[in-house]
Scaffold this motif. Sequence first.
Motif, PDB file in Angstrom:
ATOM      1  N   UNK A 146       3.326   7.006  14.527  1.00 27.52           N
ATOM      2  CA  UNK A 146       3.869   7.992  13.580  1.00 27.52           C
ATOM      3  C   UNK A 146       3.063   7.953  12.279  1.00 27.52           C
ATOM      4  N   UNK A 147       2.774   9.127  11.742  1.00 27.13           N
ATOM      5  CA  UNK A 147       2.264   9.207  10.367  1.00 27.13           C
ATOM      6  C   UNK A 147       3.469   9.517   9.490  1.00 27.13           C
ATOM      7  N   UNK A 148       3.792   8.605   8.570  1.00 29.38           N
ATOM      8  CA  UNK A 148       5.021   8.702   7.776  1.00 29.38           C
ATOM      9  C   UNK A 148       4.648   8.924   6.311  1.00 29.38           C
ATOM     10  N   UNK A 149       5.257   9.946   5.709  1.00 26.20           N
ATOM     11  CA  UNK A 149       4.827  10.376   4.372  1.00 26.20           C
ATOM     12  C   UNK A 149       5.668   9.853   3.215  1.00 26.20           C
ATOM     13  N   UNK A 150       6.896   9.392   3.513  1.00 23.53           N
ATOM     14  CA  UNK A 150       7.733   8.893   2.412  1.00 23.53           C
ATOM     15  C   UNK A 150       8.815   7.960   2.967  1.00 23.53           C
ATOM     16  N   UNK A 204     -11.080   1.510  17.207  1.00 25.06           N
ATOM     17  CA  UNK A 204     -11.632   1.227  15.880  1.00 25.06           C
ATOM     18  C   UNK A 204     -11.683   2.537  15.087  1.00 25.06           C
ATOM     19  N   UNK A 205     -11.480   2.458  13.775  1.00 22.34           N
ATOM     20  CA  UNK A 205     -11.621   3.662  12.941  1.00 22.34           C
ATOM     21  C   UNK A 205     -12.521   3.364  11.749  1.00 22.34           C
ATOM     22  N   UNK A 206     -13.402   4.312  11.462  1.00 18.85           N
ATOM     23  CA  UNK A 206     -14.295   4.179  10.310  1.00 18.85           C
ATOM     24  C   UNK A 206     -13.548   4.595   9.045  1.00 18.85           C
ATOM     25  N   UNK A 207     -13.557   3.712   8.046  1.00 19.86           N
ATOM     26  CA  UNK A 207     -12.870   3.969   6.777  1.00 19.86           C
ATOM     27  C   UNK A 207     -13.918   4.356   5.733  1.00 19.86           C
ATOM     28  N   UNK A 208     -13.941   5.629   5.387  1.00 18.64           N
ATOM     29  CA  UNK A 208     -14.963   6.131   4.445  1.00 18.64           C
ATOM     30  C   UNK A 208     -14.750   5.598   3.025  1.00 18.64           C
ATOM     31  N   UNK A 242       1.030   0.294   8.706  1.00 17.65           N
ATOM     32  CA  UNK A 242      -0.375   0.176   8.299  1.00 17.65           C
ATOM     33  C   UNK A 242      -0.778   1.244   7.300  1.00 17.65           C
ATOM     34  N   UNK A 243      -1.680   0.838   6.442  1.00 15.71           N
ATOM     35  CA  UNK A 243      -2.356   1.769   5.550  1.00 15.71           C
ATOM     36  C   UNK A 243      -3.005   2.872   6.395  1.00 15.71           C
ATOM     37  N   UNK A 244      -2.748   4.114   6.036  1.00 20.26           N
ATOM     38  CA  UNK A 244      -3.329   5.240   6.778  1.00 20.26           C
ATOM     39  C   UNK A 244      -4.794   5.415   6.374  1.00 20.26           C
ATOM     40  N   UNK A 245      -5.687   5.248   7.353  1.00 25.65           N
ATOM     41  CA  UNK A 245      -7.117   5.454   7.080  1.00 25.65           C
ATOM     42  C   UNK A 245      -7.388   6.945   7.177  1.00 25.65           C
ATOM     43  N   UNK A 246      -7.912   7.556   6.105  1.00 23.53           N
ATOM     44  CA  UNK A 246      -8.134   9.006   6.148  1.00 23.53           C
ATOM     45  C   UNK A 246      -9.165   9.396   7.196  1.00 23.53           C
ATOM     46  N   UNK A 247      -9.122  10.662   7.576  1.00 17.74           N
ATOM     47  CA  UNK A 247     -10.089  11.142   8.554  1.00 17.74           C
ATOM     48  C   UNK A 247      -9.431  11.434   9.883  1.00 17.74           C
ATOM     49  N   UNK A 248     -10.006  12.380  10.610  1.00 20.86           N
ATOM     50  CA  UNK A 248      -9.424  12.822  11.879  1.00 20.86           C
ATOM     51  C   UNK A 248     -10.050  12.071  13.049  1.00 20.86           C
ATOM     52  N   UNK A 249      -9.932  12.666  14.230  1.00 21.23           N
ATOM     53  CA  UNK A 249     -10.400  12.030  15.458  1.00 21.23           C
ATOM     54  C   UNK A 249     -11.849  11.561  15.350  1.00 21.23           C
ATOM     55  N   UNK A 250     -12.673  12.327  14.639  1.00 21.01           N
ATOM     56  CA  UNK A 250     -14.113  12.036  14.578  1.00 21.01           C
ATOM     57  C   UNK A 250     -14.415  10.725  13.855  1.00 21.01           C
ATOM     58  N   UNK A 277       0.862  -1.182   0.000  1.00 22.05           N
ATOM     59  CA  UNK A 277       0.000   0.000   0.000  1.00 22.05           C
ATOM     60  C   UNK A 277       0.894   1.227   0.000  1.00 22.05           C
ATOM     61  N   UNK A 278       0.324   2.365  -0.314  1.00 25.84           N
ATOM     62  CA  UNK A 278       1.137   3.563  -0.551  1.00 25.84           C
ATOM     63  C   UNK A 278       1.258   4.428   0.706  1.00 25.84           C
ATOM     64  N   UNK A 279       2.250   5.326   0.663  1.00 26.27           N
ATOM     65  CA  UNK A 279       2.356   6.354   1.695  1.00 26.27           C
ATOM     66  C   UNK A 279       1.187   7.323   1.531  1.00 26.27           C
TER      67      UNK A 279
END
Length: 403
Positions: A177-181, A280-284, A204-212, A151-153
């Motif tokens: 850590x959120x790692x960009x490259x 848990x995080x909701x993946x839109x 891990x694949x970064x699931x988009x979205x903030x705290x909400x 999966x991608x950065x």
Amino acid sequence: MGNIKIQPILCGGDLNCYSVARAFHEEYGVKSIAFGRYPLGATKDSKIIDFRIEPNITNEDMFVDILLDEADKHNDDEKLILMGCTDEYAELIIDNRDKLKTKFIVPYIDSDLKNKLVEKESFYEVCEKYGLDYPKTYIYNNGDETRDFGFKYPVIVKASDSISFFQHSFEGMNKAYIVNDEEEFNTIIKEIYSHGYEKSMIIQDFIPGKDENMRVLTCYSDINGKVKMMCLGHVLLEEHTPKGIGNHAAIITEYEEELMNKYKTFLEEIGFVGFSNFDIKYDSRDGKFKVFEINLRQGRSNNYVTSSGNNIARYVVEDRVYKKDLELKIQRDPFYWHVIPSSIVYKYVENKDLVDQCKKLEKEGKSASAFYYDYDLKGNFKRKLYIELYNINQKRKFKKYCK
């Protein structure tokens, strides 16, 4: 309460510990004994906690001796309920359950099941087996040359064994850590492994979205492994300091039937007992709720469960002391909980519909704050001062870190 005397014995000193002690005091009027390595503001100067400083409490041999020595000071007819309020303490209790259960009520799983669940790497294998969704994951071991994770950065980088990770702390370390490259990835990995951590890292694949987009699910499973309470929280805000990332600061309870049924089945099929807590995080992108980890204890924000009508102390006592066959309680009604001033919630939560819901629940009296316990604050100047300073500090931290 009948004639049975109960005495909570807690391990820890943070918000988790305070909230458990508050639950016992609200329900049964008892003062908890708590052990920790050093004093912490969350439990300091509290009228509901007898806090004992034991610098060696996390040494496994001394941990058991300290607790058994304490047990010997109590009458045989007193029911001593042992609860851990951090991952480290929960694991120490589980690993020494057989020695401790001679003197304590120990509402925990055994070490065999713990070993399958506690490290994220093996937990995801269990998720795979039982059909729980989780983020795309790559297990990285020190020295691996590959950077092709599938999966991608950007990616999330975190330790598979968080206890071992925090035992090798260093300046500027983060819980995740959120790692960009690739360059940033190499720098972080080198830093982590050069300070003594030896186990695998979770990429891990970064699931988009903030705290909400985050959810927290707390469950209680009785002595027979049957789920008796489920309380799902929609996270509004988390702490944003480097070491506090993932600590929930504001929550609204909500009901998600399909999700809750799936986790109920999971817990019962693996034979879980006691409190479990899922991040848990909701993946839109695909409309799925994806689990990051299970905590083998009540979560740090467990007061959201108690204050919404599911007193966590009552579940343990009725199940383990009174041996009642409890009804299943699934929290359906919304309730607003926070451990930071509401002004911060209203300012930093981007979804204003959620903010409006918080305001409405506050007006209706369906809200609570973890530290505002009238019994503990009445005539307690030091405690009031701590909370005032804590609130000021939270405003400063969110201004600095919450961009």
